[in-house]
Write an enzyme that holds these catalytic residues in place. Structure first.
Site, PDB file in Angstrom:
ATOM      1  N   ASP A   1       0.843  -1.202   0.000  1.00  0.00           N
ATOM      2  CA  ASP A   1       0.000   0.000   0.000  1.00  0.00           C
ATOM      3  C   ASP A   1       0.873   1.245   0.000  1.00  0.00           C
ATOM      4  O   ASP A   1       1.906   1.281   0.671  1.00  0.00           O
ATOM      5  CB  ASP A   1      -0.891  -0.013   1.242  1.00  0.00           C
ATOM      6  CG  ASP A   1      -1.747  -1.265   1.320  1.00  0.00           C
ATOM      7  OD1 ASP A   1      -2.657  -1.402   0.488  1.00  0.00           O
ATOM      8  OD2 ASP A   1      -1.487  -2.118   2.184  1.00  0.00           O
TER       9      ASP A   1
ATOM     10  N   GLU B   1      -0.800  -0.787  -4.463  1.00  0.00           N
ATOM     11  CA  GLU B   1      -2.122  -0.186  -4.204  1.00  0.00           C
ATOM     12  C   GLU B   1      -1.957   1.274  -3.793  1.00  0.00           C
ATOM     13  O   GLU B   1      -1.328   1.576  -2.766  1.00  0.00           O
ATOM     14  CB  GLU B   1      -2.898  -0.930  -3.119  1.00  0.00           C
ATOM     15  CG  GLU B   1      -4.265  -0.233  -2.931  1.00  0.00           C
ATOM     16  CD  GLU B   1      -5.165  -0.829  -1.869  1.00  0.00           C
ATOM     17  OE1 GLU B   1      -4.911  -1.946  -1.394  1.00  0.00           O
ATOM     18  OE2 GLU B   1      -6.146  -0.135  -1.530  1.00  0.00           O
TER      19      GLU B   1
ATOM     20  N   ASP C   1      -2.597 -13.457   2.712  1.00  0.00           N
ATOM     21  CA  ASP C   1      -1.579 -13.191   3.733  1.00  0.00           C
ATOM     22  C   ASP C   1      -0.614 -14.378   3.857  1.00  0.00           C
ATOM     23  O   ASP C   1       0.444 -14.254   4.452  1.00  0.00           O
ATOM     24  CB  ASP C   1      -2.242 -12.989   5.110  1.00  0.00           C
ATOM     25  CG  ASP C   1      -3.164 -11.770   5.147  1.00  0.00           C
ATOM     26  OD1 ASP C   1      -2.959 -10.845   4.335  1.00  0.00           O
ATOM     27  OD2 ASP C   1      -4.080 -11.749   6.005  1.00  0.00           O
TER      28      ASP C   1
HETATM   29  O1  G3P Z   1      -5.129  -6.333  -2.512  1.00  0.00           O
HETATM   30  C1  G3P Z   1      -6.252  -5.522  -2.268  1.00  0.00           C
HETATM   31  C2  G3P Z   1      -6.488  -5.304  -0.819  1.00  0.00           C
HETATM   32  O2  G3P Z   1      -5.256  -5.060  -0.208  1.00  0.00           O
HETATM   33  C3  G3P Z   1      -7.428  -4.179  -0.566  1.00  0.00           C
HETATM   34  O3  G3P Z   1      -7.729  -4.042   0.787  1.00  0.00           O
HETATM   35  O4  G3P Z   1      -7.575  -2.884   2.944  1.00  0.00           O
HETATM   36  O5  G3P Z   1      -6.070  -4.749   2.498  1.00  0.00           O
HETATM   37  O6  G3P Z   1      -5.716  -2.595   1.345  1.00  0.00           O
HETATM   38  P1  G3P Z   1      -6.728  -3.545   1.933  1.00  0.00           P
HETATM   39 CA    CA Z   2      -3.872  -3.229   0.016  1.00  0.00          CA
END
Ligand code: G3P
Ligand code: CA
Length: 269
Positions: A57, A129, A257
């Site tokens: 992220d 992301e 995970d």
């Molecule tokens: O891979 C997509 C997923 O990561 C989206 O949700 O909250 O884990 O970033 P989150």
């Molecule tokens: Ca993510």
């Protein structure tokens, strides 16, 4: 000849018993079951566990640096309740982002995206992301331009449609997937409509959708997307039974995970 066939046939039979799947396994925030999410250790752990890709992220710091973290604040991971966007890179580098997971990761720092790219083996993919808005794109472009990775080793995903619309023309060779959750709307109580995301993805010339595992994903669902020219990634799948269903349905990649656990218990490899 007979001997060769005798040796080959059981192998062939065994391999035919395996699910015939091209579904890739992507480590969610790295192999985040076993190492601190979004850390360099988590990415390395994903490669160790045989993942085909690793997701992370991204946010932007106060002074315009890329910050690999899930939450918008550093409270949960770094113990400081402050927004990322209100902290400089120097401030962020003081945080210990490993010990919350396990004392053995004490002292781990927020990694640069460059260090993660450098640690990505040939042929493996990094799924980026974007958690903030399009203001991140110029800095991301700089880092991607000097990256040792091929465009096909990168994937960009976001819930933010504006980000995706602006990002795809900037990185046309990089695959882009629009993220969509599967929760009832708080006001209407209605579940989201797939057609809305399909139309958006097609309008922005994206490569596919990245959907929460709650969507009713089966072979017809995936075929419907393929017929529209869209690929499919799913998240976050740690349950082998759900993963088996997605593999059977023809999903392109599953985000988990636990890459090794899923490989062994759902893909049989
Ligand atoms: O891979 C997509 C997923 O990561 C989206 O949700 O909250 O884990 O970033 P989150
Ligand atoms: Ca993510």
């Amino acid at each position: 000849m007979t001997l060769t066939l005798n040796r080959l046939l059981p192998l062939l039979a065994a391999s035919l018993a395996l699910p015939l799947s091209a579904t890739e396994i992507v480590g969610h925030r790295g192999a985040s079951h076993d190492a601190p999410e979004n850390s360099l250790s988590a990415m390395k752990e994903a490669w160790k566990q045989g993942a085909d890709g690793a997701e992370l992220d991204l946010w932007l710091s106060k002074d315009g640096r890329l910050v690999v973290m899930h939450d918008g604040t550093t409270k949960r991971i770094g113990g400081v309740d402050k927004k990322i966007v209100d902290q400089t890179w120097e401030e962020l580098q003081k945080l210990d982002v490993g010990s919350w997971k396990d004392p053995k990761f004490t002292g781990e720092r927020i990694p640069t995206l460059e260090s993660i790219f450098d640690a990505t083996p040939a042929g493996k993919k990094m799924v980026l992301e974007i958690k903030c808005g399009p203001e991140i794109l110029p800095e991301l472009a700089k880092v991607i331009k000097t990256s040792p990775l091929y465009p096909k080793q990168l994937v960009i995903i976001s819930f933010n449609y504006e980000v995706m619309k602006q990002s795809k023309p900037l990185f046309p060779e990089v695959e882009h997937y629009l993220l969509a959750g599967y929760k009832k709307d708080k006001e209407t109580g209605k579940l989201p409509e797939l057609s809305e995301f399909v139309e958006k993805a097609k309008a922005a010339k994206l490569d596919g959708l990245d959907l929460n595992h709650g969507w009713p994903i089966d072979a017809a669902f995936v075929k419907g997307l393929k017929d529209q020219g869209l690929k499919l990634i799913t998240w976050t799948v740690d349950d082998p039974e759900i993963a088996k269903r997605h593999v059977k349905a023809g999903v392109d990649a599953i985000t988990t995970d636990r890459p090794a656990y899923l490989r062994e218990n759902a893909l049989g490899k």
